[in-house]
Scaffold this motif. Structure first.
Motif, PDB file in Angstrom:
ATOM      1  N   SER A   1      -2.390  -5.146   2.742  1.00  0.00           N
ATOM      2  CA  SER A   1      -1.081  -4.928   3.096  1.00  0.00           C
ATOM      3  C   SER A   1      -0.439  -6.402   3.147  1.00  0.00           C
ATOM      4  N   ARG A   2       0.748  -6.757   2.631  1.00  0.00           N
ATOM      5  CA  ARG A   2       1.570  -8.166   2.857  1.00  0.00           C
ATOM      6  C   ARG A   2       2.290  -7.796   3.639  1.00  0.00           C
ATOM      7  N   PHE A   3       2.517  -6.644   4.451  1.00  0.00           N
ATOM      8  CA  PHE A   3       3.416  -6.303   5.423  1.00  0.00           C
ATOM      9  C   PHE A   3       3.019  -5.584   6.470  1.00  0.00           C
ATOM     10  N   PRO A   4       2.733  -6.246   7.978  1.00  0.00           N
ATOM     11  CA  PRO A   4       1.856  -5.518   8.736  1.00  0.00           C
ATOM     12  C   PRO A   4       2.690  -4.372   9.117  1.00  0.00           C
ATOM     13  N   GLU A   5       3.956  -4.050   9.111  1.00  0.00           N
ATOM     14  CA  GLU A   5       4.477  -2.815   9.487  1.00  0.00           C
ATOM     15  C   GLU A   5       4.225  -1.693   8.341  1.00  0.00           C
ATOM     16  N   LEU A   6       3.596  -1.836   7.452  1.00  0.00           N
ATOM     17  CA  LEU A   6       3.297  -0.861   6.279  1.00  0.00           C
ATOM     18  C   LEU A   6       2.596   0.138   6.928  1.00  0.00           C
ATOM     19  N   ASP A   7       3.018   1.419   7.015  1.00  0.00           N
ATOM     20  CA  ASP A   7       2.296   2.331   7.690  1.00  0.00           C
ATOM     21  C   ASP A   7       1.039   2.984   6.605  1.00  0.00           C
ATOM     22  N   LEU A   8      -0.034   2.869   7.221  1.00  0.00           N
ATOM     23  CA  LEU A   8      -1.238   3.493   6.381  1.00  0.00           C
ATOM     24  C   LEU A   8      -1.192   4.780   5.814  1.00  0.00           C
ATOM     25  N   VAL A   9      -0.665   5.644   6.835  1.00  0.00           N
ATOM     26  CA  VAL A   9      -0.487   7.298   6.470  1.00  0.00           C
ATOM     27  C   VAL A   9       0.590   7.187   5.333  1.00  0.00           C
ATOM     28  N   SER A  10       1.572   6.739   5.381  1.00  0.00           N
ATOM     29  CA  SER A  10       2.721   6.743   4.221  1.00  0.00           C
ATOM     30  C   SER A  10       2.105   6.083   2.754  1.00  0.00           C
ATOM     31  N   HIS A  11       1.240   5.007   3.115  1.00  0.00           N
ATOM     32  CA  HIS A  11       0.826   4.281   1.861  1.00  0.00           C
ATOM     33  C   HIS A  11      -0.146   5.385   1.119  1.00  0.00           C
ATOM     34  N   LEU A  12      -0.948   5.868   2.108  1.00  0.00           N
ATOM     35  CA  LEU A  12      -2.139   6.964   1.489  1.00  0.00           C
ATOM     36  C   LEU A  12      -1.613   8.081   0.884  1.00  0.00           C
ATOM     37  N   THR A  13      -0.538   8.456   1.327  1.00  0.00           N
ATOM     38  CA  THR A  13       0.329   9.687   1.060  1.00  0.00           C
ATOM     39  C   THR A  13       0.775   9.454  -0.320  1.00  0.00           C
ATOM     40  N   ALA A  14       1.349   8.507  -0.544  1.00  0.00           N
ATOM     41  CA  ALA A  14       1.955   7.886  -1.652  1.00  0.00           C
ATOM     42  C   ALA A  14       0.829   7.854  -2.811  1.00  0.00           C
ATOM     43  N   ASN A  15      -0.296   7.471  -2.444  1.00  0.00           N
ATOM     44  CA  ASN A  15      -1.160   6.783  -3.293  1.00  0.00           C
ATOM     45  C   ASN A  15      -2.525   7.740  -3.241  1.00  0.00           C
ATOM     46  N   ARG A  16      -2.554   8.931  -2.909  1.00  0.00           N
ATOM     47  CA  ARG A  16      -3.757   9.797  -2.428  1.00  0.00           C
ATOM     48  C   ARG A  16      -4.671   9.763  -3.800  1.00  0.00           C
ATOM     49  N   GLU A  17      -4.160  10.256  -5.002  1.00  0.00           N
ATOM     50  CA  GLU A  17      -4.966  10.420  -6.019  1.00  0.00           C
ATOM     51  C   GLU A  17      -5.742   8.900  -6.386  1.00  0.00           C
ATOM     52  N   ARG A  18      -4.826   7.838  -6.475  1.00  0.00           N
ATOM     53  CA  ARG A  18      -5.438   6.738  -6.756  1.00  0.00           C
ATOM     54  C   ARG A  18      -6.577   6.197  -5.973  1.00  0.00           C
ATOM     55  N   VAL A  19      -6.405   6.665  -4.503  1.00  0.00           N
ATOM     56  CA  VAL A  19      -7.561   6.220  -3.588  1.00  0.00           C
ATOM     57  C   VAL A  19      -8.761   6.960  -3.825  1.00  0.00           C
ATOM     58  N   THR A  20      -8.467   8.403  -4.298  1.00  0.00           N
ATOM     59  CA  THR A  20      -9.791   9.039  -4.586  1.00  0.00           C
ATOM     60  C   THR A  20     -10.450   8.642  -5.747  1.00  0.00           C
ATOM     61  N   GLU A  21      -9.517   8.184  -6.773  1.00  0.00           N
ATOM     62  CA  GLU A  21     -10.140   7.520  -7.855  1.00  0.00           C
ATOM     63  C   GLU A  21     -10.893   6.242  -7.709  1.00  0.00           C
ATOM     64  N   HIS A  22     -10.307   5.553  -6.720  1.00  0.00           N
ATOM     65  CA  HIS A  22     -11.125   4.202  -6.362  1.00  0.00           C
ATOM     66  C   HIS A  22     -12.411   4.430  -5.646  1.00  0.00           C
ATOM     67  N   LEU A  23     -12.477   5.517  -4.708  1.00  0.00           N
ATOM     68  CA  LEU A  23     -13.558   5.942  -4.196  1.00  0.00           C
ATOM     69  C   LEU A  23     -14.799   6.169  -5.107  1.00  0.00           C
ATOM     70  N   ASP A  24     -14.321   7.045  -6.252  1.00  0.00           N
ATOM     71  CA  ASP A  24     -15.417   7.530  -7.116  1.00  0.00           C
ATOM     72  C   ASP A  24     -15.932   6.271  -7.864  1.00  0.00           C
TER      73      ASP A  24
ATOM     74  N   ARG B   1      -6.943  12.198   7.265  1.00  0.00           N
ATOM     75  CA  ARG B   1      -6.718  13.641   6.743  1.00  0.00           C
ATOM     76  C   ARG B   1      -5.799  13.736   5.449  1.00  0.00           C
ATOM     77  N   VAL B   2      -5.139  12.590   5.448  1.00  0.00           N
ATOM     78  CA  VAL B   2      -4.411  12.470   3.930  1.00  0.00           C
ATOM     79  C   VAL B   2      -5.502  12.456   2.873  1.00  0.00           C
ATOM     80  N   VAL B   3      -6.527  12.005   2.818  1.00  0.00           N
ATOM     81  CA  VAL B   3      -7.588  12.008   2.031  1.00  0.00           C
ATOM     82  C   VAL B   3      -8.533  13.076   2.046  1.00  0.00           C
ATOM     83  N   GLY B   4      -8.702  13.455   3.220  1.00  0.00           N
ATOM     84  CA  GLY B   4      -9.719  14.684   3.461  1.00  0.00           C
ATOM     85  C   GLY B   4      -9.098  15.554   4.548  1.00  0.00           C
ATOM     86  N   PRO B   5      -8.338  16.648   4.365  1.00  0.00           N
ATOM     87  CA  PRO B   5      -7.173  17.379   5.046  1.00  0.00           C
ATOM     88  C   PRO B   5      -8.327  18.051   6.201  1.00  0.00           C
ATOM     89  N   GLU B   6      -9.513  18.470   6.058  1.00  0.00           N
ATOM     90  CA  GLU B   6     -10.171  18.977   7.054  1.00  0.00           C
ATOM     91  C   GLU B   6     -11.204  18.402   7.390  1.00  0.00           C
TER      92      GLU B   6
END
Length: 335
Positions: free
Chosen positions: A32-55, A78-83
């Protein structure tokens, strides 16, 4: 006199994150370029992209985001793995510090934990792991990773085929004088609960003197990724093999308890001992493929447990790395 056309200033948009890699195409780093950028919010907006990156890349390190405490880390996971998962059939002591958020392996700080897939000795395991640096060590304490796509093809064909024919047999002895007490491993003080778990998981068991327990279970050698379809090496052979102990400790335990009485040992599935050279070969391949990075406070590392192995380096000073797990995978082939 005409003032001429009015020119509007161009607005430039700064991307909130930068990306790079730990090694080649393995291990994406999202910073992140901005230390105040909340990781939960970022993951929520980019969840599908994150799972693609993991694969694709096996692991993703999130750095420089706002992740103030273990509870916030749990929300991010939990954003990526809810349970998120509990931790049953344990191989190491851990403490739960938030809901389904645990301390990482609580072994002595001077010890190295070899690279491994989480719970690959079991019939079920988490597909995804999440690590959080709550406090980096004074020195050392890295969590090295290795790309299983790079390791599996390097295992000699004759080694792969022999294991495939027989599987892997794990023998564990639980008790205060040896390994973890069975009450901690199975998270129960009721023998009936443990027996039911063993029967359900195709694990042979016997109660031994002084309140101990011995289990024997044949498990997988490889596993197939549930989304990409890739077959990868997936077991604890090099970690549970008795040659992973310091030589003087191994010799003393063998004299006292014999091969079947060691805290942990591993055999070919037909009960034949696995040669020291084979275990050393496997450990060496993971060590050669290892990539590492120094932890920074607030780092969150997500790992695909099929595609990447992880370990721990020795360290000095205080260190607190937390872990969460999700997406339970059950290997029905061994049940």
């Amino acid at each position: 006199m005409s003032a001429g056309p009015v020119r509007r200033a161009r607005r430039t948009t700064v991307e909130p994150v930068t990306t790079s890699f730990l090694d080649g195409d393995f291990g994406m780093v999202v910073e992140s370029r901005f230390p105040e950028l909340d990781l939960v919010s970022h993951l929520t907006a980019n969840r599908e992209r994150v799972t693609e990156h993991l694969d694709r890349h096996g692991a993703v390190l999130f750095r420089g985001f706002s992740v103030p405490d273990p509870d916030h880390f749990g929300r991010a996971a939990r954003v990526v793995g809810p349970e998120l998962l509990g931790y049953l059939e344990r191989a190491a002591p851990r403490t739960e510090v938030a809901d389904k958020v645990f301390t990482s392996t609580e072994f002595a700080s001077d010890q190295t934990i070899p690279l491994h897939h989480e719970m690959s000795y079991s019939h079920n395991w988490p597909s995804r792991l999440y690590f959080y640096c709550d406090l980096p060590a004074e020195t050392g304490g890295a969590t090295p990773l290795a790309d299983e796509r790079a390791v599996t093809p390097r295992i000699p064909a004759e080694v792969r085929e022999r294991f495939r024919r027989h599987g892997v047999l794990y023998v564990r002895n639980y008790g205060d004088a040896l390994d973890l007490p069975w009450q901690e491993v199975f998270q129960s003080t009721d023998r009936a609960d443990v027996e039911a778990y063993c029967r359900q998981s195709a694990t042979d068991f016997e109660w031994t003197g002084d309140g101990g327990l011995r289990t024997r279970a044949v498990r997988q050698v490889t596993a197939r990724h549930p989304r990409t379809g890739e077959e990868v090496w997936f077991n604890h052979v090099h970690l549970f093999h008795s040659s992973n102990m310091p030589p003087e400790v191994r010799e003393a335990l063998l004299r006292e308890y014999g091969p079947e009485g060691l805290p942990r040992n591993v055999y070919y599935g037909d009960g034949t001992p696995i040669e020291d050279e084979v275990a050393a070969l496997l450990r060496g391949l993971y060590e050669e493929a290892a990539v590492s990075f120094p932890w920074r406070r607030g780092d969150v590392l997500m790992v695909d447990n099929f595609l990447a192995t992880h370990g721990r380096g020795p360290f000095t000073g205080e260190r607190r790395t937390l872990v969460a797990m999700s997406d339970l995978y059950v290997n029905r082939d061994v049940l």
